[in-house]
Design a protein around this motif. Structure first.
Motif, mmCIF file in Angstrom:
data_model
loop_
_atom_site.group_PDB
_atom_site.id
_atom_site.type_symbol
_atom_site.label_atom_id
_atom_site.label_comp_id
_atom_site.label_asym_id
_atom_site.label_seq_id
_atom_site.Cartn_x
_atom_site.Cartn_y
_atom_site.Cartn_z
ATOM 1 N N GLN A 27 64.735 -22.043 10.510
ATOM 2 C CA GLN A 27 64.293 -22.682 9.117
ATOM 3 C C GLN A 27 63.031 -23.142 10.844
ATOM 4 N N LEU A 28 62.407 -22.986 11.441
ATOM 5 C CA LEU A 28 60.783 -23.307 11.905
ATOM 6 C C LEU A 28 60.089 -23.213 10.911
ATOM 7 N N SER A 29 59.965 -21.430 10.747
ATOM 8 C CA SER A 29 59.245 -20.382 10.479
ATOM 9 C C SER A 29 59.158 -21.161 8.685
ATOM 10 N N GLN A 30 60.056 -22.170 8.289
ATOM 11 C CA GLN A 30 59.966 -21.889 6.571
ATOM 12 C C GLN A 30 59.348 -23.492 6.391
ATOM 13 N N ARG A 31 59.861 -24.087 7.646
ATOM 14 C CA ARG A 31 58.600 -25.192 7.581
ATOM 15 C C ARG A 31 57.483 -25.239 8.361
ATOM 16 N N LEU A 32 57.022 -24.511 8.902
ATOM 17 C CA LEU A 32 56.247 -24.546 8.318
ATOM 18 C C LEU A 32 55.303 -23.439 8.176
ATOM 19 N N GLY A 33 56.219 -23.098 6.935
ATOM 20 C CA GLY A 33 55.118 -22.509 5.785
ATOM 21 C C GLY A 33 54.493 -21.082 5.998
ATOM 22 N N LEU A 34 55.719 -20.104 6.833
ATOM 23 C CA LEU A 34 54.947 -19.369 7.151
ATOM 24 C C LEU A 34 56.079 -18.273 7.390
ATOM 25 N N ARG A 35 56.088 -16.885 7.190
ATOM 26 C CA ARG A 35 57.157 -15.967 7.269
ATOM 27 C C ARG A 35 57.605 -15.530 8.564
ATOM 28 N N MET A 36 58.373 -14.871 8.322
ATOM 29 C CA MET A 36 58.498 -14.403 10.234
ATOM 30 C C MET A 36 57.498 -13.445 11.346
ATOM 31 N N SER A 37 57.321 -12.927 10.113
ATOM 32 C CA SER A 37 56.382 -11.727 10.823
ATOM 33 C C SER A 37 55.029 -12.607 11.188
ATOM 34 N N GLU A 38 54.168 -13.396 10.749
ATOM 35 C CA GLU A 38 53.476 -14.435 11.172
ATOM 36 C C GLU A 38 53.802 -15.217 12.399
ATOM 37 N N LEU A 39 55.143 -15.942 12.309
ATOM 38 C CA LEU A 39 55.642 -16.915 13.306
ATOM 39 C C LEU A 39 55.271 -15.905 14.719
ATOM 40 N N PHE A 40 55.429 -14.378 14.186
ATOM 41 C CA PHE A 40 55.742 -13.580 15.067
ATOM 42 C C PHE A 40 54.898 -12.766 15.953
ATOM 43 N N ALA A 41 53.528 -13.419 15.062
ATOM 44 C CA ALA A 41 52.400 -12.536 15.490
ATOM 45 C C ALA A 41 51.247 -12.986 16.802
ATOM 46 N N GLU A 42 50.869 -11.621 17.053
ATOM 47 C CA GLU A 42 50.342 -12.387 18.754
ATOM 48 C C GLU A 42 48.958 -12.334 17.989
ATOM 49 N N SER A 43 48.292 -12.971 18.832
ATOM 50 C CA SER A 43 47.064 -13.258 18.991
ATOM 51 C C SER A 43 46.239 -12.393 20.081
ATOM 52 N N THR A 44 45.187 -11.781 19.651
ATOM 53 C CA THR A 44 44.862 -10.287 19.289
ATOM 54 C C THR A 44 43.810 -10.897 20.187
ATOM 55 N N GLY A 45 43.326 -12.599 20.138
ATOM 56 C CA GLY A 45 42.152 -12.954 21.103
ATOM 57 C C GLY A 45 40.538 -12.692 21.183
ATOM 58 N N THR A 46 40.451 -12.176 19.501
ATOM 59 C CA THR A 46 38.929 -11.252 19.328
ATOM 60 C C THR A 46 39.073 -12.157 17.364
#
Length: 217
Positions: free
Chosen positions: A54-73
């Motif tokens: 539900q969270l990913s849908q409301r944010l307009g993100l795929r689940m994979s994007e929701l759990f994507a880690e920042s690379t810091g770069t």
């Protein structure tokens, strides 16, 4: 051995950082209360799969994007902001101690405030209470000499071409050095506070503020 896998809280915090959202903005987008989001980010609460979907849908993100880690770069966005500073477009503030000329004032939400300052005060008694404000500042002496008084250090005298960098939260005052009636310095004040310009203007008390001619219309 402790797991190095990121927690849901760390992932959500990373998502907010990548998107530049505040907790309040994420709450409005997701429909999840700010208090709940805060608890999740501090690993005091988790969500079921259904709630995550539900969270990913409301944010307009795929689940994979929701759990994507920042690379810091990730590269910082180029804003292409630019401003040419000159005295004709400066905001002039006159006080008993100083003449301030705030430069590049058409740029809003700056984190650096450039200021040309004519210093006239000759003693701490004449100056009054030491000044405190958020952030840090750099002062370069263009003409004359200055005597700098701070809350935790002995006074120091700077000549033309010399400079100082200080914590602005520490009480400070800039005076003319002995043998000088006036001094001209370039200062750059910096802070994470986006209201820094407004904060600095409030320090001037009853000082007279003159806007540039183009701003007066």
């Amino acid at each position: 051995m402790a797991s190095t896998n990121p927690t849901l809280g760390a992932l959500l915090r990373g998502l907010r950082t990548r998107e530049g959202w505040t907790l309040k903005e994420m709450s409005a987008k997701s429909g999840i209360p700010v208090s709940t989001l805060s608890k999740i980010e501090h690993d005091r609460l988790t969500l079921t799969y259904d709630k995550l979907l539900q969270l990913s849908q409301r944010l307009g993100l795929r689940m994979s994007e929701l759990f994507a880690e920042s690379t810091g770069t990730a590269e910082q966005a180029v804003t292409a902001r630019r401003s040419i500073g000159d005295m004709a477009r400066a905001v002039h503030v006159e006080t008993p101690n100083y003449d301030y000329y705030y430069l590049c004032t058409e740029l809003r939400r700056k984190r650096m405030i450039p200021v040309l300052t004519k210093i006239r005060a000759k003693s701490v008694a004449e100056f009054g209470e030491l000044v405190h404000h958020s952030g840090e500042e750099y002062i370069f002496v263009i003409e004359g000499g200055i005597e700098i008084h701070t809350e935790f250090y002995d006074p120091v005298v700077l000549k033309k071409g010399e400079s100082i960098y200080i914590d602005s939260n520490m009480g400070h005052a800039y005076l003319t050095a002995p043998g000088h009636d006036e001094a001209l310095v370039l200062g750059v004040c910096s802070s994470a506070d986006e209201g820094l310009m407004e904060s600095l203007l409030t320090l001037h008390g009853d000082g007279e503020i003159a806007l540039p001619a183009e701003a007066r219309g």
